[in-house]
Design an enzyme around this catalytic site. Sequence first.
Site, mmCIF file in Angstrom:
data_model
loop_
_atom_site.group_PDB
_atom_site.id
_atom_site.type_symbol
_atom_site.label_atom_id
_atom_site.label_comp_id
_atom_site.label_asym_id
_atom_site.label_seq_id
_atom_site.Cartn_x
_atom_site.Cartn_y
_atom_site.Cartn_z
ATOM 1 N N ASP A 63 -17.168 -7.108 33.062
ATOM 2 C CA ASP A 63 -18.388 -7.776 32.611
ATOM 3 C C ASP A 63 -18.173 -9.289 32.678
ATOM 4 O O ASP A 63 -17.309 -9.829 31.983
ATOM 5 C CB ASP A 63 -18.696 -7.335 31.174
ATOM 6 C CG ASP A 63 -19.987 -7.943 30.652
ATOM 7 O OD1 ASP A 63 -20.983 -7.926 31.389
ATOM 8 O OD2 ASP A 63 -19.980 -8.455 29.525
ATOM 9 N N THR A 96 -24.715 -11.588 34.854
ATOM 10 C CA THR A 96 -23.913 -12.789 34.542
ATOM 11 C C THR A 96 -23.003 -13.168 35.719
ATOM 12 O O THR A 96 -22.900 -14.336 36.071
ATOM 13 C CB THR A 96 -23.066 -12.557 33.277
ATOM 14 O OG1 THR A 96 -22.351 -11.334 33.414
ATOM 15 C CG2 THR A 96 -23.935 -12.476 32.048
ATOM 16 N N THR A 97 -22.369 -12.161 36.318
ATOM 17 C CA THR A 97 -21.477 -12.431 37.465
ATOM 18 C C THR A 97 -22.282 -13.002 38.621
ATOM 19 O O THR A 97 -21.871 -13.972 39.265
ATOM 20 C CB THR A 97 -20.754 -11.135 37.895
ATOM 21 O OG1 THR A 97 -20.135 -10.563 36.748
ATOM 22 C CG2 THR A 97 -19.707 -11.406 38.945
ATOM 23 N N ASP A 386 -25.598 -4.054 28.333
ATOM 24 C CA ASP A 386 -26.235 -4.590 29.548
ATOM 25 C C ASP A 386 -27.457 -3.750 29.922
ATOM 26 O O ASP A 386 -28.525 -4.275 30.228
ATOM 27 C CB ASP A 386 -25.245 -4.588 30.731
ATOM 28 C CG ASP A 386 -24.215 -5.705 30.610
ATOM 29 O OD1 ASP A 386 -24.317 -6.498 29.660
ATOM 30 O OD2 ASP A 386 -23.311 -5.781 31.462
#
Length: 537
Positions: A63, A96-97, A386
């Site tokens: 994550d 997010t990545t 998520d």
Amino acid sequence: MAQQQQPLIILPEGTSRALGRDAQRNNILAGKVLAETVRTTLGPKGMDKMLVDGIGDIVVTNDGVTILKEMDIEHPAAKMLVEVAKTQEDEVGDGTTTAVIIAGELLKRSEELLDKEIHPTIIALGYRQAAQKAQEILESISLDSSDKDTLMQVAMTAMTGKGTEKAREPLAELIVGAVNQVEEDGKVDIEQIKIESKDGAAIEDSELVSGVIVDKERVHPGMPTSIENAKIALVNSAIEVKETEVDAEIRITDPAQMQAFIEQEEAMIKEMIDGLVDAGANVLFCQKGIDDLAQHYLAKAGILATRRVKKSDMEKLAKATGGKIVTNIQDLTSEDLGEAGSVVEDKVSGDDMIFVKECKDPKAVTLLLRGSTSHVVDEIERAVEDAIGVVASTVEDGKVVVGGGAPEIAIAKGLKDYAETISGREQLAVMAFAEALEVVPRTLAENAGLDSIDSLVDLRAAHEDSIYMGLNVFEGGVADMKEAGVIEPQRVKKQAIQSAAEAAEMILRIDDVIASSSQGDVAAAQGMDGMGGMPGM
């Protein structure tokens, strides 16, 4: 004789300063290194990172935001990219990545433009125009849908490659059920979905409770462990004899007076409990303490009670059971009581927990997640959080896009066409933005062990026929993502592109970094030495 001039000191000793191109290069390098660190975690075939903190605690995750939060990052420009990931997490819960690697790639492309003597302000302006156009293109390729099948696909896509592979479908079912249950007037407050995680069982044993699980136990062994048709009192003050507001002294001259005093205290506590019984309560959740004598009377009255319940749990109990939180127990009436089909104390993984189940139309629910070990459970919890975020976004917006790198290719194609309509050097920045977005499908291919160049070429060719063509990393080819059910909320892409563009613009406009010596190692501002053990490039 000429008078000797005093040296002019503006900054204190130990302050470091990086100017112009040096400052820009250092900041861009910091962004690139950070993006490179999380890049291998992207997609269903992404790898995990093991993070060990100062006291030896281990976190195994892929994550993006968890990795960046756990890393001890010193470099100021790198910290700005961590903020991008945190914003993405808060706003959408996933992507997010993606946001960080797009920002890193935008910085990398801007370096090539800086080498061509293009001014940073021109690049920033071009990036802003490109980001705006990208949002328009994203809107045009989005699908309007928020039915149950779509929500299931969105949840499963978010959890793919995050340690929940074999139980994606049952977990997605629980998540969609939870989000639909707490949804009110088209809005979803994900705070009302409580997640309790316990190890010692299979992932498939996870369950959705139509109510609240409170991680507490009964206060007295004489109390019942199970109550059907529960009438629940929620009290946020202590059930004990209150001390006087001011210091008081009571002089007792006779043992009988002492006895009368004790009996009076007992009568006050008994009166409190009788009030509970008269109101019809058979379950009590108290936010503060419960006196030993009160525990005895509660047990005698057959009331299941627990104390020191967290404020957040009290609020969820009120939402789930329809009860009201009462400050003064004497004011409690039958109308203040919440209702639940059953309240049961049960052991889960060796810990006693109280399950408030079968509530009528609860607006707060609990997901009990199970896994074999604590590390597995932690990663499942991150994946579920998520998925809850993306399902909630889909319910609220009703707009989705396909995954597998398809939107990025479609936007890049549109931006390249748009760039040709722009005169001036901004055109180069818009082209660079378009190429930067292709980092997403390229990274998906690399992480799946495919040839990134071949995959990109195939994707571009396939997009001439359909905007839904994406990368099938499991079979190693191009496929229709809409048919494959790889669906993501539009908000994930929208926020990722916007945040990445704004962060890249902000970093590009910095031409002077002044760091005081109190900020730790001066090298943190001058180079990459202060990046908390991050690898160089």
